[in-house]
Design a protein around this motif. Structure first.
Motif, PDB file in Angstrom:
ATOM      1  N   UNK A   1       0.846  -1.195   0.000  1.00 22.11           N
ATOM      2  CA  UNK A   1       0.000   0.000   0.000  1.00 22.11           C
ATOM      3  C   UNK A   1       0.879   1.242   0.000  1.00 22.11           C
ATOM      4  N   UNK A   2       0.337   2.313  -0.571  1.00 23.21           N
ATOM      5  CA  UNK A   2       1.095   3.564  -0.644  1.00 23.21           C
ATOM      6  C   UNK A   2       0.132   4.745  -0.707  1.00 23.21           C
ATOM      7  N   UNK A   3       0.630   5.887  -0.249  1.00 24.18           N
ATOM      8  CA  UNK A   3      -0.122   7.131  -0.330  1.00 24.18           C
ATOM      9  C   UNK A   3       0.797   8.199  -0.914  1.00 24.18           C
ATOM     10  N   UNK A   4       0.315   8.892  -1.949  1.00 25.49           N
ATOM     11  CA  UNK A   4       1.112   9.895  -2.645  1.00 25.49           C
ATOM     12  C   UNK A   4       0.351  11.211  -2.673  1.00 25.49           C
ATOM     13  N   UNK A   5       1.025  12.297  -2.350  1.00 24.72           N
ATOM     14  CA  UNK A   5       0.442  13.634  -2.442  1.00 24.72           C
ATOM     15  C   UNK A   5       0.914  14.285  -3.737  1.00 24.72           C
ATOM     16  N   UNK A   6      -0.031  14.859  -4.469  1.00 21.93           N
ATOM     17  CA  UNK A   6       0.278  15.491  -5.759  1.00 21.93           C
ATOM     18  C   UNK A   6      -0.271  16.914  -5.752  1.00 21.93           C
ATOM     19  N   UNK A   7       0.569  17.854  -6.127  1.00 17.65           N
ATOM     20  CA  UNK A   7       0.152  19.252  -6.263  1.00 17.65           C
ATOM     21  C   UNK A   7       0.139  19.597  -7.744  1.00 17.65           C
ATOM     22  N   UNK A   8      -1.009  20.106  -8.212  1.00 16.74           N
ATOM     23  CA  UNK A   8      -1.208  20.387  -9.628  1.00 16.74           C
ATOM     24  C   UNK A   8      -1.482  21.865  -9.860  1.00 16.74           C
ATOM     25  N   UNK A   9      -1.134  22.315 -11.042  1.00 15.67           N
ATOM     26  CA  UNK A   9      -1.584  23.620 -11.519  1.00 15.67           C
ATOM     27  C   UNK A   9      -2.649  23.376 -12.573  1.00 15.67           C
ATOM     28  N   UNK A  10      -3.889  23.812 -12.296  1.00 15.58           N
ATOM     29  CA  UNK A  10      -4.991  23.589 -13.214  1.00 15.58           C
ATOM     30  C   UNK A  10      -5.393  24.878 -13.917  1.00 15.58           C
ATOM     31  N   UNK A  11      -5.714  24.760 -15.180  1.00 17.15           N
ATOM     32  CA  UNK A  11      -6.174  25.897 -15.988  1.00 17.15           C
ATOM     33  C   UNK A  11      -7.494  25.525 -16.624  1.00 17.15           C
ATOM     34  N   UNK A  12      -8.500  26.363 -16.414  1.00 15.55           N
ATOM     35  CA  UNK A  12      -9.830  26.122 -16.968  1.00 15.55           C
ATOM     36  C   UNK A  12     -10.171  27.209 -17.973  1.00 15.55           C
ATOM     37  N   UNK A  13     -10.658  26.784 -19.116  1.00 13.34           N
ATOM     38  CA  UNK A  13     -11.020  27.716 -20.182  1.00 13.34           C
ATOM     39  C   UNK A  13     -12.494  27.563 -20.515  1.00 13.34           C
ATOM     40  N   UNK A  14     -13.198  28.687 -20.572  1.00 10.32           N
ATOM     41  CA  UNK A  14     -14.609  28.713 -20.947  1.00 10.32           C
ATOM     42  C   UNK A  14     -14.805  29.766 -22.030  1.00 10.32           C
TER      43      UNK A  14
ATOM     44  N   UNK B   1     -15.583  32.886 -24.035  1.00 10.36           N
ATOM     45  CA  UNK B   1     -15.874  34.256 -23.655  1.00 10.36           C
ATOM     46  C   UNK B   1     -15.336  34.678 -22.307  1.00 10.36           C
ATOM     47  N   UNK B   2     -14.550  33.846 -21.653  1.00 11.00           N
ATOM     48  CA  UNK B   2     -14.009  34.172 -20.340  1.00 11.00           C
ATOM     49  C   UNK B   2     -12.491  33.985 -20.338  1.00 11.00           C
ATOM     50  N   UNK B   3     -11.798  34.784 -19.550  1.00 12.67           N
ATOM     51  CA  UNK B   3     -10.347  34.576 -19.454  1.00 12.67           C
ATOM     52  C   UNK B   3     -10.035  33.259 -18.745  1.00 12.67           C
ATOM     53  N   UNK B   4      -8.901  32.668 -18.997  1.00 14.40           N
ATOM     54  CA  UNK B   4      -8.536  31.407 -18.331  1.00 14.40           C
ATOM     55  C   UNK B   4      -8.470  31.575 -16.815  1.00 14.40           C
ATOM     56  N   UNK B   5      -8.918  30.587 -16.108  1.00 11.35           N
ATOM     57  CA  UNK B   5      -8.850  30.575 -14.652  1.00 11.35           C
ATOM     58  C   UNK B   5      -7.810  29.547 -14.202  1.00 11.35           C
TER      59      UNK B   5
END
Length: 229
Positions: free
Chosen positions: A182-195, A197-201
């Motif tokens: 068994x193992x547990x891993x922590x992951x930190x991500x940079x997410x970008x959302x595009x919609x 007519x809207x600027x990227x979030x």
């Protein structure tokens, strides 16, 4: 000078090497009771042999190493000491080196799986809404994969209707805990959302990935956000 060399090579080095090997084996095995008893008996025998050798040297003026009439006995002593050293090296290799190598390989593998599934779970395209979640499900156990797909179905429908796309990349990942199965891993991500007519979030996402080993293969059992306190 010749006698001094033979004393060092046959009278001093073999017993010291044998005792050191026995103690090393005990350390590698974490001193189980049976080895404590065995090591004690063997060390006593070695000390007795050294004492006998010293007594004979004082009485006859020769030792095991300087006695020209005892080449066979010298060979036997060196062979026993060599066997003890070889046994110590073998025990240390299988008790420490092999598990450390396996742990390193498992750590590398689970981090790779965790980053892949974390990125896939936070990636979405309206043109192929199930592509990323199918990639994530392929790395999960059967029950967990079905649960993830059912949870994602409603979210995918909403994002598709709004034309939203999302992309994620790993900033950092590390093993929180790991064992043989068994193992547990922590992951930190940079997410970008595009919609449309809207600027990227942009957002920073932190996920915890729980994995277990099934038939020698690491599979993801759970994927959950890490909440700050």
């Amino acid at each position: 000078m010749r006698n001094a060399w033979r004393v060092a090579a046959f009278d001093v080095a073999p017993p010291l090497a044998a005792v050191a090997a026995l103690v090393y084996i005990g350390v590698a095995l974490a001193w189980p009771l049976w080895w404590v008893a065995t090591c004690s008996v063997l060390c006593v025998l070695i000390v007795q042999g050294v004492v006998v050798n010293v007594v004979l040297a004082r009485r006859d003026g020769v030792t095991l190493g300087t006695d020209d009439d005892g080449p066979g006995l010298r060979l036997a002593v060196v062979a026993v000491a060599t066997a003890a050293v070889v046994a110590g090296v073998a025990v240390g290799y299988f008790r420490w080196t092999v598990p450390d190598g396996a742990l390193h390989d498992d750590s590398t593998e689970v981090v790779g799986i965790a980053t892949s599934i974390a990125e896939a779970s936070a990636t979405f395209t309206p043109q192929n809404p199930t592509a990323s979640i199918d990639r994530a499900a392929a790395m999960m156990s059967a029950d967990s994969a079905e649960a993830l797909k059912s949870q994602f179905a409603t979210v995918a429908e909403q994002l598709t209707s709004r034309g939203v796309s999302a992309q994620a990349s790993t900033i950092s990942a590390g093993v929180e805990a790991i064992g043989p199965g068994a193992a547990s891993v922590a992951v930190i991500l940079r997410g970008t959302q595009n919609a449309p007519g809207k600027p990227p979030e942009n957002a920073i996402l932190a996920l915890r990935v729980q994995l277990t080993k099934h038939d020698g293969r690491w599979l993801v059992d759970d994927l959950s956000p890490i909440h700050s306190r």
